[in-house]
Structure formats: structure tokens, C-alpha cells
Design an enzyme around this catalytic site. Structure first.
Site, PDB file in Angstrom:
ATOM      1  N   GLN A  11       0.724  -1.390  -0.070  1.00 25.50           N
ATOM      2  CA  GLN A  11       0.056   0.053  -0.140  1.00 25.50           C
ATOM      3  C   GLN A  11       0.845   1.396   0.125  1.00 25.50           C
ATOM      4  O   GLN A  11       1.898   1.303   0.700  1.00 25.50           O
ATOM      5  CB  GLN A  11      -1.012   0.040   1.182  1.00 25.50           C
ATOM      6  CG  GLN A  11      -2.193   0.755   1.261  1.00 25.50           C
ATOM      7  CD  GLN A  11      -3.238   0.612   2.408  1.00 25.50           C
ATOM      8  OE1 GLN A  11      -3.239  -0.604   2.670  1.00 25.50           O
ATOM      9  NE2 GLN A  11      -3.897   1.549   2.490  1.00 25.50           N
ATOM     10  N   SER A  92       4.852  -5.695   3.317  1.00 23.60           N
ATOM     11  CA  SER A  92       3.579  -5.464   3.913  1.00 23.60           C
ATOM     12  C   SER A  92       2.617  -6.474   3.159  1.00 23.60           C
ATOM     13  O   SER A  92       2.804  -7.574   2.860  1.00 23.60           O
ATOM     14  CB  SER A  92       3.031  -4.123   4.237  1.00 23.60           C
ATOM     15  OG  SER A  92       1.989  -4.191   5.041  1.00 23.60           O
ATOM     16  N   LEU A  93       1.499  -5.696   2.621  1.00 18.37           N
ATOM     17  CA  LEU A  93       0.513  -6.433   1.701  1.00 18.37           C
ATOM     18  C   LEU A  93       1.362  -7.155   0.332  1.00 18.37           C
ATOM     19  O   LEU A  93       1.029  -7.934   0.044  1.00 18.37           O
ATOM     20  CB  LEU A  93      -0.566  -5.226   0.978  1.00 18.37           C
ATOM     21  CG  LEU A  93      -1.665  -5.902   0.238  1.00 18.37           C
ATOM     22  CD1 LEU A  93      -1.136  -6.101  -1.093  1.00 18.37           C
ATOM     23  CD2 LEU A  93      -2.154  -7.214   0.763  1.00 18.37           C
ATOM     24  N   ARG A 117      -8.514  -8.333   4.891  1.00 15.89           N
ATOM     25  CA  ARG A 117      -7.395  -7.813   5.277  1.00 15.89           C
ATOM     26  C   ARG A 117      -7.589  -6.278   5.494  1.00 15.89           C
ATOM     27  O   ARG A 117      -7.566  -5.484   6.446  1.00 15.89           O
ATOM     28  CB  ARG A 117      -5.970  -7.935   4.744  1.00 15.89           C
ATOM     29  CG  ARG A 117      -4.889  -7.613   5.476  1.00 15.89           C
ATOM     30  CD  ARG A 117      -3.625  -7.965   4.621  1.00 15.89           C
ATOM     31  NE  ARG A 117      -2.411  -7.475   5.292  1.00 15.89           N
ATOM     32  CZ  ARG A 117      -1.560  -6.644   5.322  1.00 15.89           C
ATOM     33  NH1 ARG A 117      -2.123  -5.567   4.269  1.00 15.89           N
ATOM     34  NH2 ARG A 117      -0.482  -6.469   5.760  1.00 15.89           N
ATOM     35  N   HIS A 201       0.639  -1.949  11.360  1.00 14.91           N
ATOM     36  CA  HIS A 201       1.691  -2.573  11.953  1.00 14.91           C
ATOM     37  C   HIS A 201       1.839  -2.000  13.361  1.00 14.91           C
ATOM     38  O   HIS A 201       3.176  -1.609  13.457  1.00 14.91           O
ATOM     39  CB  HIS A 201       2.989  -2.379  11.067  1.00 14.91           C
ATOM     40  CG  HIS A 201       2.794  -2.971   9.798  1.00 14.91           C
ATOM     41  ND1 HIS A 201       2.665  -4.338   9.524  1.00 14.91           N
ATOM     42  CD2 HIS A 201       2.690  -2.483   8.429  1.00 14.91           C
ATOM     43  CE1 HIS A 201       2.619  -4.497   7.925  1.00 14.91           C
ATOM     44  NE2 HIS A 201       2.372  -3.512   7.601  1.00 14.91           N
ATOM     45  N   GLN A 250       2.127 -10.170  11.171  1.00 17.61           N
ATOM     46  CA  GLN A 250       2.393  -8.942  10.177  1.00 17.61           C
ATOM     47  C   GLN A 250       1.458  -7.868  10.523  1.00 17.61           C
ATOM     48  O   GLN A 250       1.975  -6.614  10.170  1.00 17.61           O
ATOM     49  CB  GLN A 250       2.512  -9.718   8.793  1.00 17.61           C
ATOM     50  CG  GLN A 250       3.142  -8.465   7.745  1.00 17.61           C
ATOM     51  CD  GLN A 250       2.137  -8.587   6.510  1.00 17.61           C
ATOM     52  OE1 GLN A 250       1.231  -8.491   6.465  1.00 17.61           O
ATOM     53  NE2 GLN A 250       3.340  -8.759   5.438  1.00 17.61           N
TER      54      GLN A 250
END
Length: 311
Positions: A11, A92-93, A117, A201, A250
Site C-alpha cells: 500500500q 507488507s501487503l 485484510r 503494523h 504481520q
């Protein structure tokens, strides 16, 4: 011979019109987005191409869009006859894009997970109650200490260790604002809030992590054909339950990107390719490892040139 790694952005790399320059020469782009649209129940390509930008930037839309963009770029690479890299990683993603490309998770399952998510993350905190901010020019340890001082009983912590001197923090808005002020007073080159709708996060994502645990329990995860370095512990894993646990953790654990690139360089990787729109990871990598080369596969020419160099 130099080893290679494919990196998948998350993202923040999205933009209205992204992937349009790859969709015309490569049908696989539209095919990938159409597959995602069938899972989601709305036209993801239409939103990606025409916005509005506010819609694309909604977390629950951004995440499937970035997943599809990364996987589509990978599929073009393979259709061109590009060789498999030695390693993969995603920011991340982007870790989901890496797992799909590595054969660990089906694309359709990953779309379902990315959709959930995004929804869970958006629902985890009321609008306007949380924030993320970038701190530039301070050591990681200094930023961590600033977060501890700024917390005052609230949540604020390091969320992304992106490169030396670039840390993103996340938490409750008042605490993040205090940390920004302290960072500026400590000599940060810049310290400023980011235009995002959720605080990723950090501990505020614990409720979202619970939702992810439920949905990942029903997703088949296979041993990856290509080793994937995970954000949480900067290691590769073969066990499906371990991977599920890492994907859950995560949500609230920091992205250890600097360590990820350093691990890959230490493993012999000298060439990186950013597999998706934009050049965010390419820029970060150049600050982390000046001795390695990085290519952003954001257009067809870059794909062809990188494929010729790597073959």
C-alpha cells in the site's frame, strides 16, 4: 554469479491509471484484474483506471488492487520467458503477491484475504483516531525511544523500518503527534504525518489480526517454489502453519524492510527487481545497499531490458 530477488510493493504505491501502460501489450493484466473482480464482486480495473482517487485509496480497495498489480507484472515476466529469481519478498501487503508468485497461495485465495485484510484494518480503529508518520534522518533506536517517551499510556511504535534513516511510526493520533514533535526536536530532517486511513503494523491492529487468523485458517498454503523472506522475522519458512502465523503477526508487527534487503545481500543477491507499479522499493533499496542494482518493472521496456540482463 549474482543471485536475484523479486520484490513486491504494498500500500502506498497505488495511483489512478496504474498498469495501463502494461495492459495494452499484455492481455494478462486485464485477465488478472478480471479474476480479482469476479472474487470481489466489483470492477477492480475500473476503479484502478478511473478512480476516483479517494476510492482507490480506501484500504479495502488498495490492497486487492496492489495484489493484482504485483501478480500481473509477475505473470508478464514469466510470459516473456523471464527466469525465476533466487528469492522473493514483499513489503507488507506485497508479501501476499510474493507468496502467490512463489506458488505458496492461489491468486483467488489471496484476493479474498486481501479484501478481508483491508476491511478488518479499516474497522480496527475509528476514523480520525489513528495516524502514521514518517521520521527521516534519525537512527532506528532513537525513533523507538521517542515512541516510548511519546506514548504516555497510548499506542505509538515503529511500524516500518524502510531504510537507514527512514522509519514510519503508527498509533493513536495524539501519541503519534507527540512523537513527531519530539522527533523534530531531536534533529529529524523531516517528521510528518502520512495521508493514510489506518495505522498499520502496531498494536491497534490486534482486532484485525484476529479476523485474519480466522480467514487464513481456511486458505491452502503450499511450500513455495521460490523462498519468500517474511516481514516479521526476516526468514524463510516451509511450514504452512508457521506462514499463517507470520501473516497474522504481520498485522501488528513492524515491517523489517532494511533487515530484509540486508539479509538478501548477505545471501548473495546483487540484483533486485521491483514487481509492480511505482519505484518506492527501488528507491529504498538504493539507500540500503549501494553495491547492488535495482530495476523497477513499471513499464514494458523495463521488463524487456531486465529480462535480457538476467537471462
Amino acid at each position: 554469479m549474482q543471485k536475484t530477488a523479486f520484490l513486491f510493493p504494498g500500500q502506498g504505491s497505488q495511483s489512478v491509471g496504474m498498469m495501463a501502460n502494461l495492459a495494452e501489450p499484455a492481455d494478462v493484466v486485464r485477465e488478472t484484474f478480471d479474476s480479482a473482480s469476479r472474487v470481489l464482486g466489483y470492477d477492480l480495473w475500473e476503479v484502478t483506471q478511473n478512480g476516483p482517487v479517494e476510492r482507490l485509496n480506501e484500504t479495502q480497495v488498495t490492497q486487492p488492487a496492489m495484489l493484482a498489480a504485483g501478480v500481473a507484472t509477475w505473470r508478464i515476466w514469466k510470459a516473456l520467458g523471464g527466469p525465476d529469481p533466487d528469492f522473493m519478498a514483499g513489503h507488507s501487503l506485497g508479501e501476499y503477491s510474493a507468496l502467490v508468485a512463489a506458488g505458496s497461495m492461489s491468486f483467488e485465495d489471496a484476493v479474498v484475504v486481501a479484501d478481508e485484510r483491508g476491511k478488518d484494518m479499516q474497522a480496527a480503529t475509528p476514523a480520525g483516531s489513528s495516524e502514521m508518520a514518517a521520521i527521516l534522518g534519525l537512527d532506528d533506536e532513537v525513533v523507538a525511544n521517542i515512541c516510548e517517551e511519546a506514548s504516555q499510556g497510548q499506542v505509538v511504535s515503529c511500524a516500518n523500518f524502510n531504510s537507514p534513516g527512514q522509519v514510519v511510526i503508527a498509533g493513536e493520533k495524539e501519541a503519534v503527534d507527540r512523537a513527531v514533535e519530539l522527533a523534530s526536536a531531536a534533529g529529524a530532517r523531516r517528521a510528518f504525518p502520512l495521508p493514510v486511513s489506518v495505522a498499520s503494523h502496531c498494536e491497534l491492529m490486534r482486532p484485525a489480526a484476529e479476523g485474519m487468523e480466522r480467514i487464513l485458517a481456511g486458505v491452502d498454503i503450499e511450500t513455495a517454489r521460490i523462498p519468500v523472506i517474511h516481514n516479521v522475522d526476516v526468514k524463510t519458512h516451509r511450514d504452512a502453519e508457521e506462514i499463517r502465523d507470520l501473516l497474522v503477526r504481520q498485522m501488528w508487527a513492524p515491517v523489517r524492510w532494511t533487515e530484509t534487503i540486508q539479509w538478501l545481500v548477505a545471501a548473495g543477491v546483487g540484483r533486485f527487481a521491483e514487481c509492480g507499479p511505482g519505484k518506492v522499493l527501488t528507491g529504498l533499496n538504493r539507500r540500503i545497499s549501494r553495491e547492488s542494482s535495482s530495476a523497477a518493472l513499471a513499464d514494458f521496456e523495463a521488463l524487456i531490458e531486465t529480462k535480457e540482463n538476467w537471462s
